[in-house]
Structure formats: C-alpha cells, structure tokens
Scaffold this motif. Sequence first.
Motif, mmCIF file in Angstrom:
data_model
loop_
_atom_site.group_PDB
_atom_site.id
_atom_site.type_symbol
_atom_site.label_atom_id
_atom_site.label_comp_id
_atom_site.label_asym_id
_atom_site.label_seq_id
_atom_site.Cartn_x
_atom_site.Cartn_y
_atom_site.Cartn_z
ATOM 1 N N PRO A 1 -26.525 -45.783 23.534
ATOM 2 C CA PRO A 1 -26.253 -45.211 24.867
ATOM 3 C C PRO A 1 -25.074 -45.871 25.555
ATOM 4 O O PRO A 1 -24.335 -45.215 26.301
ATOM 5 N N ALA A 2 -24.834 -47.167 25.282
ATOM 6 C CA ALA A 2 -23.707 -47.851 25.913
ATOM 7 C C ALA A 2 -22.381 -47.253 25.476
ATOM 8 O O ALA A 2 -21.491 -46.997 26.299
ATOM 9 N N VAL A 3 -22.223 -46.998 24.184
ATOM 10 C CA VAL A 3 -20.952 -46.460 23.700
ATOM 11 C C VAL A 3 -20.783 -45.003 24.136
ATOM 12 O O VAL A 3 -19.661 -44.561 24.432
ATOM 13 N N VAL A 4 -21.871 -44.242 24.202
ATOM 14 C CA VAL A 4 -21.772 -42.869 24.696
ATOM 15 C C VAL A 4 -21.340 -42.867 26.159
ATOM 16 O O VAL A 4 -20.446 -42.100 26.560
ATOM 17 N N LEU A 5 -21.950 -43.720 26.968
ATOM 18 C CA LEU A 5 -21.557 -43.814 28.372
ATOM 19 C C LEU A 5 -20.112 -44.267 28.507
ATOM 20 O O LEU A 5 -19.388 -43.800 29.391
ATOM 21 N N GLY A 6 -19.684 -45.177 27.623
ATOM 22 C CA GLY A 6 -18.288 -45.596 27.641
ATOM 23 C C GLY A 6 -17.344 -44.444 27.349
ATOM 24 O O GLY A 6 -16.290 -44.299 27.993
ATOM 25 N N GLY A 7 -17.709 -43.599 26.380
ATOM 26 C CA GLY A 7 -16.891 -42.436 26.072
ATOM 27 C C GLY A 7 -16.855 -41.439 27.223
ATOM 28 O O GLY A 7 -15.800 -40.877 27.542
ATOM 29 N N VAL A 8 -17.998 -41.215 27.868
ATOM 30 C CA VAL A 8 -18.049 -40.312 29.023
ATOM 31 C C VAL A 8 -17.226 -40.872 30.175
ATOM 32 O O VAL A 8 -16.512 -40.138 30.873
ATOM 33 N N HIS A 9 -17.309 -42.179 30.384
ATOM 34 C CA HIS A 9 -16.502 -42.853 31.415
ATOM 35 C C HIS A 9 -15.016 -42.592 31.182
ATOM 36 O O HIS A 9 -14.270 -42.285 32.122
ATOM 37 N N PHE A 10 -14.578 -42.675 29.934
ATOM 38 C CA PHE A 10 -13.172 -42.442 29.591
ATOM 39 C C PHE A 10 -12.779 -40.992 29.874
ATOM 40 O O PHE A 10 -11.708 -40.718 30.435
ATOM 41 N N VAL A 11 -13.645 -40.051 29.508
ATOM 42 C CA VAL A 11 -13.364 -38.633 29.758
ATOM 43 C C VAL A 11 -13.224 -38.358 31.248
ATOM 44 O O VAL A 11 -12.284 -37.697 31.702
ATOM 45 N N MET A 12 -14.158 -38.891 32.036
ATOM 46 C CA MET A 12 -14.142 -38.643 33.477
ATOM 47 C C MET A 12 -12.986 -39.362 34.164
ATOM 48 O O MET A 12 -12.429 -38.865 35.149
ATOM 49 N N LEU A 13 -12.623 -40.523 33.644
ATOM 50 C CA LEU A 13 -11.523 -41.290 34.231
ATOM 51 C C LEU A 13 -10.208 -40.528 34.147
ATOM 52 O O LEU A 13 -9.398 -40.560 35.090
ATOM 53 N N ARG A 14 -9.995 -39.837 33.035
ATOM 54 C CA ARG A 14 -8.743 -39.117 32.836
ATOM 55 C C ARG A 14 -8.641 -37.843 33.673
ATOM 56 O O ARG A 14 -7.570 -37.298 33.837
ATOM 57 N N LYS A 15 -9.751 -37.349 34.163
ATOM 58 C CA LYS A 15 -9.785 -36.157 35.015
ATOM 59 C C LYS A 15 -9.270 -34.925 34.264
ATOM 60 O O LYS A 15 -8.173 -34.936 33.738
#
Length: 207
Positions: free
Chosen positions: A154-168
């Motif tokens: 779950p940590a790496v999935v959340l990290g990937g989602v964080h990256f997607v959302m950060l880029r807008k």
Amino acid sequence: MDRLNRFARRIPTWPLYLGALIPPAWYFYAGVSGQLGVDPVKAMEHKIGLLGLQVLIASLCITPLRRYAGLNLIKFRRALGLIAFFYIVLHLLVWIVLDVQIPSQIIADIYKRPYITIGMAAFVLMIPLAATSYNAAIRRLGRNWRRLHWLVYPAVVLGGVHFVMLRKGWQLEPLLYLGGIALLLVLRLPSAARKRSRGVIPQQSRG
C-alpha cells in the motif's frame, strides 16, 4: 545467469548506502549553484521524492527478477528499501524546512491537499518497515515481521498515486510509474496465493 548470481553474492551491500548519498548531495549543490531553475527548492523536492519512488519500485523488482529471470538479488532488497526511505525522509524535510517552513501551514496542507495527505500516509506506512529492518527485529517479530512488511505494497501504491496527483492532469510519466507498480504487484499474486495455501512463510534476506 549462474555467473551473474555468483558475482552478485560477492558484492557487499555497503557501497549502495554510500552511493545513495551522491544524488541528494548533487541536487543540493545544483540548487545552491543555480542549476535547478527558477525554483530550486521545488525542483530539489520533486527530484528527491521521485528518486525515493524509483528506488522503492526497484526493491519490488527483486522478487519478479528471481522468479521469472533467475536473477537473485535478494541480498540487496533491504538496502534498497532503507535507501528509498532515506530519500523520502529527505523529500519530506525539503518540503517542511525549505519550502513551506510555517508549522501551521504544513499541518493545513496535510489536511487540505489530498496529494499531500496521500503522500504523508505512504510515509507513515514506511516508518515501521524502516524501524524493523534489522536482524534483531526480524528475529523478535518472527512470522509477524513478514506480515508487517506487507505494508510496502500500500505504501508504494500511495506513492504512485501521490506522484500522479502532484503532476495535475493525466500526464504520461506518473501514469507509467503507477502502471509499473500495478504490474509488479500483479506479478506477485500467483506465488503469494500458493504460499498462503501451503502455509509457507518465505525466508527473508539478512544481508
């Protein structure tokens, strides 16, 4: 492949830890010397955070490489996980100390900005993993150590989602990272199901 595995067994893990210091040191130097553009703090923050995600994904590649290619790099998995945590801590420190700086604003951002909330959740999940990544903790926790370290998924999935959302918006690069994470997790599913059905707890690297 056997020759590669024999060669890998002779390589110590400590050079990975030393080498891990080079990228953030370079980014800091590039930032203070004006090589990171008009907003060096943001650039440093993003580059170190992405590096943490990359190393964490690299640690997830070790099991599929062994299973499907016969390349055994299991002794490096712990080092990669700790290095990823180190980079993520630095990413967080750059954001707190150099970027936002105001404690009340930091707390407000965590609650009000979903991509920061998700990134912070990923970081919190990684804390117990880093805190128990040493031999005495492995022995003390026994079978529970393996269960605890499932938090990496779950940590790496959340990290990937964080990256997607950060880029807008739907940008290709973060989506490729998230897709790669999903693929690595899918590759683990059949073996994980077999091990649970047999009641087998796989040995972990002590290197």
